[in-house]
Design a protein around this motif. Structure first.
Motif, PDB file in Angstrom:
ATOM      1  N   ALA A 189       8.899   7.630  40.459  1.00 53.17           N
ATOM      2  CA  ALA A 189       8.709   6.550  39.279  1.00 53.17           C
ATOM      3  C   ALA A 189       7.649   5.555  40.248  1.00 53.17           C
ATOM      4  N   GLN A 190       7.385   5.830  41.414  1.00 51.37           N
ATOM      5  CA  GLN A 190       6.512   4.742  42.176  1.00 51.37           C
ATOM      6  C   GLN A 190       5.463   4.298  41.423  1.00 51.37           C
ATOM      7  N   PRO A 191       4.640   5.258  40.778  1.00 50.70           N
ATOM      8  CA  PRO A 191       3.276   4.812  40.236  1.00 50.70           C
ATOM      9  C   PRO A 191       3.324   3.812  39.244  1.00 50.70           C
ATOM     10  N   VAL A 192       4.561   3.732  38.463  1.00 49.01           N
ATOM     11  CA  VAL A 192       4.641   2.958  37.438  1.00 49.01           C
ATOM     12  C   VAL A 192       5.244   1.224  37.534  1.00 49.01           C
ATOM     13  N   TRP A 193       5.627   1.201  38.821  1.00 49.56           N
ATOM     14  CA  TRP A 193       6.077  -0.241  38.977  1.00 49.56           C
ATOM     15  C   TRP A 193       5.107  -1.378  39.126  1.00 49.56           C
ATOM     16  N   ALA A 194       3.976  -1.173  39.957  1.00 49.36           N
ATOM     17  CA  ALA A 194       3.054  -2.266  40.000  1.00 49.36           C
ATOM     18  C   ALA A 194       2.383  -2.589  38.905  1.00 49.36           C
ATOM     19  N   GLY A 195       2.070  -1.676  37.915  1.00 41.86           N
ATOM     20  CA  GLY A 195       1.175  -2.001  36.663  1.00 41.86           C
ATOM     21  C   GLY A 195       2.183  -2.582  35.838  1.00 41.86           C
ATOM     22  N   LEU A 196       3.542  -2.142  35.705  1.00 40.66           N
ATOM     23  CA  LEU A 196       4.677  -2.586  34.960  1.00 40.66           C
ATOM     24  C   LEU A 196       4.813  -4.001  35.144  1.00 40.66           C
ATOM     25  N   ALA A 197       4.940  -4.673  36.343  1.00 41.68           N
ATOM     26  CA  ALA A 197       5.202  -5.832  36.621  1.00 41.68           C
ATOM     27  C   ALA A 197       4.148  -6.655  36.176  1.00 41.68           C
ATOM     28  N   ARG A 198       2.913  -6.289  36.200  1.00 47.98           N
ATOM     29  CA  ARG A 198       1.668  -7.130  35.645  1.00 47.98           C
ATOM     30  C   ARG A 198       1.480  -7.123  34.474  1.00 47.98           C
ATOM     31  N   HIS A 199       1.761  -5.941  33.491  1.00 46.47           N
ATOM     32  CA  HIS A 199       1.445  -5.869  32.190  1.00 46.47           C
ATOM     33  C   HIS A 199       2.416  -6.822  31.303  1.00 46.47           C
ATOM     34  N   ASN A 200       1.651  -7.187  30.309  1.00 39.60           N
ATOM     35  CA  ASN A 200       2.337  -8.234  29.214  1.00 39.60           C
ATOM     36  C   ASN A 200       3.238  -7.360  28.267  1.00 39.60           C
ATOM     37  N   TRP A 201       4.517  -7.139  28.387  1.00 37.61           N
ATOM     38  CA  TRP A 201       5.238  -6.346  27.455  1.00 37.61           C
ATOM     39  C   TRP A 201       5.361  -6.733  26.206  1.00 37.61           C
ATOM     40  N   ALA A 202       5.136  -7.899  25.701  1.00 40.84           N
ATOM     41  CA  ALA A 202       5.039  -8.519  24.452  1.00 40.84           C
ATOM     42  C   ALA A 202       3.698  -8.001  23.756  1.00 40.84           C
ATOM     43  N   GLY A 203       2.816  -7.521  24.338  1.00 37.95           N
ATOM     44  CA  GLY A 203       1.610  -7.330  23.690  1.00 37.95           C
ATOM     45  C   GLY A 203       1.599  -6.208  22.715  1.00 37.95           C
ATOM     46  N   VAL A 204       2.605  -4.985  22.664  1.00 37.88           N
ATOM     47  CA  VAL A 204       2.911  -4.086  22.044  1.00 37.88           C
ATOM     48  C   VAL A 204       4.292  -4.189  21.744  1.00 37.88           C
ATOM     49  N   LEU A 205       4.530  -4.028  20.354  1.00 36.43           N
ATOM     50  CA  LEU A 205       5.859  -4.156  19.556  1.00 36.43           C
ATOM     51  C   LEU A 205       6.421  -2.803  19.910  1.00 36.43           C
ATOM     52  N   GLY A 206       7.963  -2.998  19.999  1.00 39.61           N
ATOM     53  CA  GLY A 206       8.838  -1.700  20.199  1.00 39.61           C
ATOM     54  C   GLY A 206       8.873  -1.164  21.477  1.00 39.61           C
ATOM     55  N   TRP A 207       9.789  -0.214  21.409  1.00 42.22           N
ATOM     56  CA  TRP A 207      10.086   0.366  22.874  1.00 42.22           C
ATOM     57  C   TRP A 207       9.019   1.241  23.520  1.00 42.22           C
ATOM     58  N   GLN A 208       8.720   1.085  24.524  1.00 42.19           N
ATOM     59  CA  GLN A 208       7.857   2.022  25.349  1.00 42.19           C
ATOM     60  C   GLN A 208       8.375   2.606  26.547  1.00 42.19           C
ATOM     61  N   ASP A 209       7.985   3.879  26.796  1.00 39.80           N
ATOM     62  CA  ASP A 209       8.524   4.544  28.155  1.00 39.80           C
ATOM     63  C   ASP A 209       7.513   5.597  28.797  1.00 39.80           C
ATOM     64  N   ARG A 210       7.983   6.081  29.879  1.00 40.57           N
ATOM     65  CA  ARG A 210       7.413   6.803  30.629  1.00 40.57           C
ATOM     66  C   ARG A 210       7.948   7.996  31.291  1.00 40.57           C
ATOM     67  N   LEU A 211       7.823   9.129  31.102  1.00 42.27           N
ATOM     68  CA  LEU A 211       8.570  10.247  32.046  1.00 42.27           C
ATOM     69  C   LEU A 211       8.049  10.356  33.151  1.00 42.27           C
ATOM     70  N   LEU A 212       8.438  10.328  34.379  1.00 40.71           N
ATOM     71  CA  LEU A 212       7.653  10.347  35.577  1.00 40.71           C
ATOM     72  C   LEU A 212       8.405  11.368  36.322  1.00 40.71           C
ATOM     73  N   GLY A 213       8.188  12.909  36.178  1.00 46.56           N
ATOM     74  CA  GLY A 213       8.937  13.806  36.829  1.00 46.56           C
ATOM     75  C   GLY A 213      10.311  13.809  36.133  1.00 46.56           C
ATOM     76  N   SER A 214      11.231  13.895  36.634  1.00 52.08           N
ATOM     77  CA  SER A 214      12.640  13.627  35.908  1.00 52.08           C
ATOM     78  C   SER A 214      13.093  12.471  35.858  1.00 52.08           C
ATOM     79  N   VAL A 215      12.369  11.321  35.892  1.00 54.35           N
ATOM     80  CA  VAL A 215      12.696   9.923  35.720  1.00 54.35           C
ATOM     81  C   VAL A 215      12.017   9.406  34.550  1.00 54.35           C
ATOM     82  N   ARG A 216      12.959   8.671  33.700  1.00 55.68           N
ATOM     83  CA  ARG A 216      12.221   8.140  32.523  1.00 55.68           C
ATOM     84  C   ARG A 216      12.436   6.518  32.957  1.00 55.68           C
ATOM     85  N   VAL A 217      11.369   5.724  32.638  1.00 51.69           N
ATOM     86  CA  VAL A 217      11.251   4.344  32.782  1.00 51.69           C
ATOM     87  C   VAL A 217      10.918   3.772  31.309  1.00 51.69           C
ATOM     88  N   GLY A 218      11.720   3.015  30.819  1.00 56.86           N
ATOM     89  CA  GLY A 218      11.244   2.211  29.412  1.00 56.86           C
ATOM     90  C   GLY A 218      11.336   0.982  29.623  1.00 56.86           C
TER      91      GLY A 218
END
Length: 129
Positions: free
Chosen positions: A70-99
């Motif tokens: 999951a390491q590749p998602v954390w930095a960008g996710l902390a900076r990203h404005n989550w309210a910019g896109v409506l609804g649930w978003q997620d990424r499957l990173l190997g066997s870990v899913r981050v939503g």
């Protein structure tokens, strides 16, 4: 509100309240997921950073061999404005899913909140209930 733990996370000198609940699939005693949120549909930058810090730390503690996936998602996710896109978003990173979601993606009771979740394979962690 439905949560198991209420934690305070320090971000840039500011204390941010994060509500979190660990879980286990299929009534297992081994924790394999986390849901964390703030009690607002709109998160500040500090609140998003706190949510990411909690999710990343929980995964590193409970499933250390999987944390690197999951390491590749954390930095960008902390900076990203989550309210910019409506609804649930997620990424499957190997066997870990981050939503994650800002407004209109995660509900607790009848309230929209901003939250993050992390799920990893059952019985692959070291945290137990």
């Amino acid at each position: 509100m439905s949560y198991s733990y209420d934690v305070q996370v320090s971000v840039g000198g500011e204390r941010v309240r994060v509500l979190l609940t660990p879980g286990a699939s299929e009534n297992s005693l081994t924790v394999n997921n986390l849901r964390a949120y703030i009690d607002s549909p709109f998160a500040t930058s500090s609140q998003r950073q706190a949510l990411v810090r909690v999710a990343r730390g929980f995964l590193q503690t409970c499933a250390p061999p999987l944390a690197a996936q999951a390491q590749p998602v954390w930095a960008g996710l902390a900076r990203h404005n989550w309210a910019g896109v409506l609804g649930w978003q997620d990424r499957l990173l190997g066997s870990v899913r981050v939503g994650w979601s800002g407004r209109e993606g995660m509900s607790v009771g009848e309230r929209n909140v901003t939250g993050i979740s992390v799920t990893w394979p059952r019985s692959s962690g070291r945290c137990v209930f």
